[in-house]
Each structure stands twice: as structure tokens, then as C-alpha cells.
Design a protein around this motif. Structure first.
Motif: not given
Lengths: 306, 306
Positions: A154, A156, A170-173, A175-176, A179-180, A183, A243, A247, B179, B183, B215, B219
Motif C-alpha cells: 500500500h 503512501k 494511499t494507493f493499493m497498486s 496489492e492489486l 491479487v490480479i 487470482h 497499475l 497510480e 478478487v 483476496h 485508484m 484504500f
């Protein structure tokens, strides 16, 4: 003559995260006497287990009588961690040792201080651990006026002025990407290793320039591997670039017109550096472990002053 | 007097997807005599298993001598399926029975036709199964000039003019919802059921209006549940709205100035209908199962003519 332990280990610095913890034994002058780490992170252990882990790791270095100060940052301070260290609200300096939560221990030879995280009310956001890395940056550059980017699962982006944490996001790139890649249907097309820097750059540039590019391009990785022999390495780098570019498009208000300092482990920081270089930026790079330790050093120095 | 099977079942329509298959026994006049389904999709079975599954399901309905025509659409025609039915390139009408792959069977009482999918070279994309639903739409509305949206795990947006498939695009929003919700760290915040329509609409409108909103907001679902008692139902609807809004932002060239027909199962179609209504659109809705069957009916009618 044998050394007595308290002559060597003056205090202990700990970064206790979700999946790992790292501990440094420190001398009075701030040099590192030893470093250990283990995978007993906040996500793996119960609150009562923390003290035992510290005692095991410090067994040969505990003072015979007086208490050893242990300064902790990270997820150990979350509600599901060792003891909750409530978030400090922005704008604020990185929380100081005076705001730390003093955790009761069964063994009187430990005096554990958990540093608080930081929260933002609007847009709602939180950090825990990164505030100590920010302290590490501002301890080294007290007049820094710019943005700190802390890449990770995550990431920052944080505005800094006169040692204060201003707006952050915060950006979840990261973790994306995981998971992408693991999964979704793209797991059949995206490799688990390898890199194609040109593919990364093309995707990243496209997604930074046009914020709709990520959503329009994802399934193309599957179609490309079905119809056009897209390699797993190129698909992996493209997914990462899409991703990270998305972001950057969303974080433009942070990096668009300010100095940027990237604090992170080298591979991921390099990708962020590459992505920003495509936008004509020249970010400054700092090592994350060293910066965390500098933040903990600065917090401990405060303890001596107080 | 007992009916002989071949007097009742004139032909068989099959939608054979990745996770499920559905089979309809059809009379000469196109009425449905019976419908069965099972979870032996392309992802669960080997190529040699398809014939046996059909024979089991049709055991009481096979003609004593002549071959029964079975018209199949979907992933059974992929390279990993029963037999590959190569993609037809756009622009094209939905592939006809003449382009179908005739699959050799051990049992002479079956004559299996697998309809091809459709591919697009640039931007690279594929569909398999949806082309038959499109045939179902154009069979009913031969002069349709507009866009067909087929919501699903991988939603398709397709331009149609004079019965031809023009440009199309695939979006992974549905699979991303699964996902990310299952996940990523958001699994702690996003419920597995429940719905908050206002939360969906707010998120969807925000993400359609500003393609960076997804994006920037992901979070916040975690932070909102940590700090602001965001409910699992509201977080679930918000995640769905963010993804669907980001899809609409990226698919604007499809729905922006054309009639839209949505073909899908009711809950998901309703969400797409809601999302488009926020943009002032009034899409037409069609049931996906009925539309698939109409496409297979139209393909079979061609067989009789040929």
C-alpha cells in the motif's frame, strides 16, 4: 574482563509489521550492534506473544537490573497488535516518543514504547510505520519541502513542509498487482518472474497520460497471450506498468510540481523511479531499512532529551 | 401409443461455458421441451468427457437411427475445450452455423456443431459465447444500430450496425470485484452480501466523472472501516460502484451517444442499468438466458436453410 550486557546494548529499535519484524540492538552512540529479523508479524501472532519474542531475541543482551528501552513502530501498534497506539491526526509532525504507548510487560527488564500511526480525516486515510520513515527523512533533511513516496503493498504519497506531515494518500497498486496476477484470469498470462522494461514503460506512460487506460487494457493481456504470443514476462511488466501509471495519474497532485523523495526497497523503488522519469521527474532515492532506523534513532534521541 | 424420442426432440441447444453448461431440448417449431444444466464447465473437464456428458443428459431423447443436431456456443470451442472453433475476425456478423466446427463423435446419433468466437486485432480482444447472445439480439432487432452491453465476469461492450459486430471491448470489473473483495486487505472491510444503493450510486457517479477516482478511493474502504464505522454492506456497494464507474469512464466511447441494450442476469444488469441511469441513459434490458437461446435458435434455423 567480560562485557556486561548493559554496556553494549543501550536500547533496541524495532520495526514490527504485518508479516515480519526486524530488531536492531543499538549502542549509546547510535551504532548498530546487531540486527535480527523473523516472520512473526502482527498477522501471525496473538497480543500475549510479543513479549516472549522480544525476550528470546534479546536473551543475551538484557541488563541485569535496569529496564532496556525498546522503541517500536509499525502494526504492533494496531488494535489487533500488541497494544493500540492511537493515530495522531494530520497535520502533525511524525508522532514523537511522548505520544508513544508505554506497554506493560511482565519482565521488568523491558520498557516498550510503541509509536503511534497517523490518520487523515478527509479523504479518510491511515498510516502505521511510514510516519517513522518520514521522521527518518526529516531528521536528515529538516528543511525538506516536497513529497515523500513510500512504495509498498500500500504505497503512501505524503506532503511534507517544515517537518510536518500534510495531506497524504494511499494507493493499493502493489496489492492489486499481486491479487490480479495470482487470482484473476490473467494468472494464465502473467509470469511470476522476469521483466520487460520497454513493456513496463509503454504501459506506464499510457496509463499515466490517460486514467482510463488501465481498465481498457487489462483484458488485452489475456487476449494478447491467446492470440499474439504475448510473453509472460512482457505481460507481467505491462500489468505492473498499467497499475503504476494509473497510480501516478491519480497521485498527480502530489508529484506534479514538487520534489519527490522515494523511500523503499530497491526493486520497487526503481520501478517508481522509472515511472516518474517518464514524466520528466528526477526523484531522490533513500533506502527504506536505513530510513526506518533513522526514524527510530531520532525518536530515541527525544527520549534522552525528555 | 408411446412417443418415439425423435418425434419430440428435433435438435439440442447448448451454452457450454467455463464453469457451467446448460442444455435445451428443442421441438421443430422452436419451443423448449426441456432444460438441464450442470457444473461440468470447460474448466472442470477434459476434451474426451464432453460426449459422455451429452449422452447422459440426452439418454432418453436420442433418435434410434438418424443423428441429432447439437448446436453449441461458448468455451467448449476454446483450445482447452472440446474442439477448437477458430475466432472470426471483426467486423463480422455473429458467426453462422456454416463457420461452426463439426466435432467428430464416437456415437453416430450426435452431430455436434460448435459456433466460433470473435476476435478483434486492434485493440486486441476476444469473445466466445457473447457472439451468440448478439445473434439473439439481432435476430429480434435486425435493424438495431447501437451498442450491446453484456455484463459478467468479463463484461463486453459491442457496437452493432446492420447486424454486424463492429468494435468491441472487454472489461474485467466483475472479476476485479471478486478478487479485490476476497483476496486483498479490503476483504476485512467488504461484506459478502448486502447492498447500499446510495453508496453504490455515489461511488459510481464519482468514478464515472473522474477516471482517477477508483485508484484514489480503494484504500479509503479500509480506512473507513477502521476509523469511521463504514458498514460491510456500504463498503461492498462502494467497491462495486467504483469499479463499474471506472468501467463506464473507460467505455464512454461506446455508450456516450448511442442506444444501449443490456443483456445479462437480472442483479448485475440492474447495477449496469443504475450506473447508466446516473448518466442520463435509459438502456433496454434483455434476459441473458433467453437471448442466448434465441441466438442458438437463429443458428439452427440457418442449418435448416442450408
Amino acid at each position: 574482563m567480560s562485557q556486561t550486557p548493559d554496556q553494549t546494548t543501550a536500547w533496541v529499535a524495532v520495526d514490527w509489521g504485518t508479516t515480519h519484524m526486524r530488531l536492531w540492538r543499538m549502542a549509546t552512540d547510535g551504532t548498530v550492534l546487531g540486527c535480527q529479523s523473523c516472520n512473526k508479524g502482527m498477522g501471525q501472532i496473538e497480543p500475549h506473544a510479543y513479549e516472549g519474542i522480544l525476550l528470546d531475541m534479546l536473551a543475551d543482551h538484557l541488563p541485569p537490573s535496569a529496564a532496556l528501552d525498546v522503541v517500536v513502530c509499525g502494526m504492533a501498534g494496531s488494535r489487533q497488535g500488541w497494544a493500540e497506539a492511537p493515530y495522531a491526526p494530520t497535520p502533525c509532525a511524525p508522532p514523537s516518543i511522548e505520544q508513544a504507548t508505554l506497554v506493560p510487560t511482565d519482565d521488568p527488564r523491558l520498557r516498550v514504547h510503541i509509536l503511534p500511526g497517523v490518520k487523515q480525516v478527509d479523504p479518510i486515510d491511515v498510516m502505521r510505520g511510514e510516519e517513522t520513515q518520514i521522521r527518518g527523512v526529516t531528521a536528515r533533511m529538516p528543511d525538506y519541502d516536497g513529497v515523500i513516496c513510500l512504495p509498498g503493498t500500500h504505497t503512501k504519497w505524503v506532503r511534507i513542509k517544515q517537518g510536518q506531515i500534510g495531506e497524504f494518500a494511499t494507493f493499493m497498486s502493489g496489492e492489486l498487482f499481486t491479487v490480479i496476477g495470482q487470482h484473476s484470469v490473467l494468472r494464465h498470462s502473467v509470469g511470476t518472474s522476469g521483466w520487460d522494461r520497454d513493456a513496463f514503460r509503454t504501459a506506464c506512460q499510457g496509463a499515466t497520460d490517460d486514467a482510463t487506460f488501465l481498465m481498457r487494457s487489462l483484458f488485452g493481456l489475456r487476449a494478447g497471450s491467446l492470440l499474439a504470443d504475448l510473453s509472460p514476462e512482457a505481460a507481467r511488466a505491462t500489468l505492473s506498468g498499467l497499475l503504476l501509471g494509473a497510480e501516478l495519474a491519480a497521485a498527480r497532485s502530489f508529484w506534479g510540481d514538487r520534489d519527490v523523495t522515494i523511500v523503499g526497497e530497491s526493486t520497487l523503488s526503481q520501478a517508481y523511479g522509472d515511472a516518474l522519469a517518464l514524466q520528466g521527474m528526477t526523484p531522490q532515492m533513500m533506502d527504506d531499512e536505513e530510513t526506518t532506523l533513522n526514524g527510530l534513532r531520532d525518536a530515541y534521541a527525544q527520549l534522552l532529551e525528555s
